[in-house]
Design an enzyme around this catalytic site. Structure first.
Site, PDB file in Angstrom:
ATOM      1  N   GLY A 275      58.770  35.308  43.741  1.00 26.83           N
ATOM      2  CA  GLY A 275      56.832  36.468  43.559  1.00 26.83           C
ATOM      3  C   GLY A 275      56.076  36.073  44.852  1.00 26.83           C
ATOM      4  N   CYS A 344      27.051  38.449  40.625  1.00 25.89           N
ATOM      5  CA  CYS A 344      26.240  38.088  40.129  1.00 25.89           C
ATOM      6  C   CYS A 344      26.954  36.147  39.216  1.00 25.89           C
ATOM      7  CB  CYS A 344      25.121  38.488  39.475  1.00 25.89           C
ATOM      8  SG  CYS A 344      23.625  37.204  38.889  1.00 25.89           S
TER       9      CYS A 344
END
Length: 420
Positions: A275, A344
């Site tokens: 992969g 945040c």
């Protein structure tokens, strides 16, 4: 990185300047190189030439349809871990007869879908899964071709979150119980045990763990044949690492020679499931600087990409090169700076005290080696829409997944009746 280089002072993907992609598509955006994808696949094909071996691309690394289709056109099969990935593989042109279905938590619905499609093989990872598959296959009047994934208890010496081959990991059948589970499989209706599967982890940079695992698999094969099981397939998984910084990944011909030395006389078809090593260095995440902030003790480069777009640095403390799209001139001053996103969270950090040339608002940067586990692991945290993906081929580029909109995100939700 093959497919990415500076030309006339600008970072290009093949023949396309990244500035052109940013202007046309906006940022953040993932950019993949066809040249790099094809080069990586052909390296596997050439290394294993002459062996009875097939490459099944592991979709979990990057499931963009255009990326999968690139490999499909070269003859790849697929390794999938969900019904969604199975459908993606087939939509991209890989027939189910070249698909291996892995994963520890297949549902009965997924089993039925795979069997109806004519799956090449299901890799079974527990006795309850084996019994559930028997029930599904029997109810359909078919035999499910399976390999049982064994856990060889081999330390892959990789990050704990991507190690899969030790006793404490959730994957596979414990080595000491493998023969009993194969005996159970032989007694169940609707089950045909055709192979052994193993996968010990990801981002391995040493052949020794592979050798140890494959040697144990070969020993198990002989035992199973003595028990009367006709095992003709060995699924050796994936896991070869790539270079993010200073790693020295295994040489593919050396890996292929090692596989041949262990499995060459076993009379088995070998399946490989790469992969990351096919797509990792074939992609970058292109981002734009929003601000340069001078803190009390350090400087911050605040960019428009965030941890929801590329979570690997936050999740794995992973390193990604930070490449200015405008090539730094020789002798330019280099200074450390923190590269951070706007989310945040303190964890929304790509690099700490990374030595970089001076950059300013609106400058472009590219995070290197972002083709694997980037877009596929992205989220909409902070109601940030998923970013687009672009595939480059020579001097041409195409948007292969458009940018999601906030309106599309909101449209997925409904107001309860009692809220009026």
């Amino acid at each position: 990185m093959i497919g990415f280089s500076y030309r006339s002072g600008v970072l290009h993907a093949e023949g396309v300047p990244l500035t052109a992609i940013a202007a046309a598509v906006g940022t953040p955006v993932y950019v993949y190189s066809t040249e790099a994808l094809e080069h990586a696949y052909r390296a596997y094909a050439q290394a294993f030439e002459g062996q009875d071996a097939g490459v099944c691309y592991a979709l979990k690394a990057n499931s963009n349809l255009a990326v999968i289709r690139t490999f499909a056109r070269l003859g790849a099969g697929a390794d999938v871990v969900s019904e969604g990935e199975l459908r993606r593989a087939m939509a991209a042109g890989i027939p189910a007869s070249r698909v291996v279905f892995s994963g520890v938590g297949k549902t009965r619905t997924e089993m039925r879908t795979a069997l109806e499609a004519g799956i090449h093989q299901l890799n079974v990872e527990s006795v309850p899964e084996l019994e559930a598959l028997s029930e599904v296959a029997s109810s359909m009047g078919v035999e499910a071709p399976i390999a049982i994934r064994v856990n060889p208890d081999v330390d892959a010496k990789t990050h704990a979150k991507i190690a899969t081959g030790k006793k404490e990991n959730k994957f596979g059948i414990d080595w000491d119980h493998a023969r009993a589970v194969y005996a159970r499989a032989a007694a169940l209706p609707g089950i045909k045990a055709v192979g052994i599967a193993v996968h010990i982890g990801s981002q391995l940079t040493d052949l020794a763990p592979f050798r140890a695992a494959y040697t144990r698999v070969a020993d198990l094969l002989h035992q199973l044949r003595e028990d009367g099981h006709d095992i003709r397939r060995l699924d050796l998984g994936g896991g070869l690492g790539i270079r993010y910084k200073e790693e020295a990944p295994p040489d593919l011909p050396a890996y292929a020679d090692m596989v041949r030395s262990i499995t060459g006389n076993l009379g088995c078809q070998v399946t490989l499931e790469p992969g990351r090593s096919l797509v990792g260095n074939a992609g970058v995440l292109l981002s734009r600087v929003i601000y340069v902030k001078q803190g009390l003790h350090r400087r911050f480069l605040i960019v428009d990409a965030a941890m929801n777009d590329l979570i690997r640095p936050s999740l794995y403390d992973a390193y990604h090169a930070v490449l200015p799209v405008t090539e730094p001139v020789s002798g330019v001053e280099i200074a450390p700076i923190d590269v951070v996103g706007p989310v945040c969270e303190s964890g929304d950090t790509f690099a700490l005290q990374r030595p970089l040339p001076a950059l300013a608002a609106d400058d472009l940067i590219a995070f290197g080696s972002a083709g694997a586990y980037g877009a596929v692991m992205a989220s909409t945290y902070n109601t940030r829409p998923l970013v687009p993906e672009v595939l480059v081929n020579g001097d041409a580029f195409a948007v292969t997944r458009r940018r999601q909109t906030v309106e599309e995100l909101l449209a997925m939700e409904e107001r309860p009746d009692w809220q009026g």
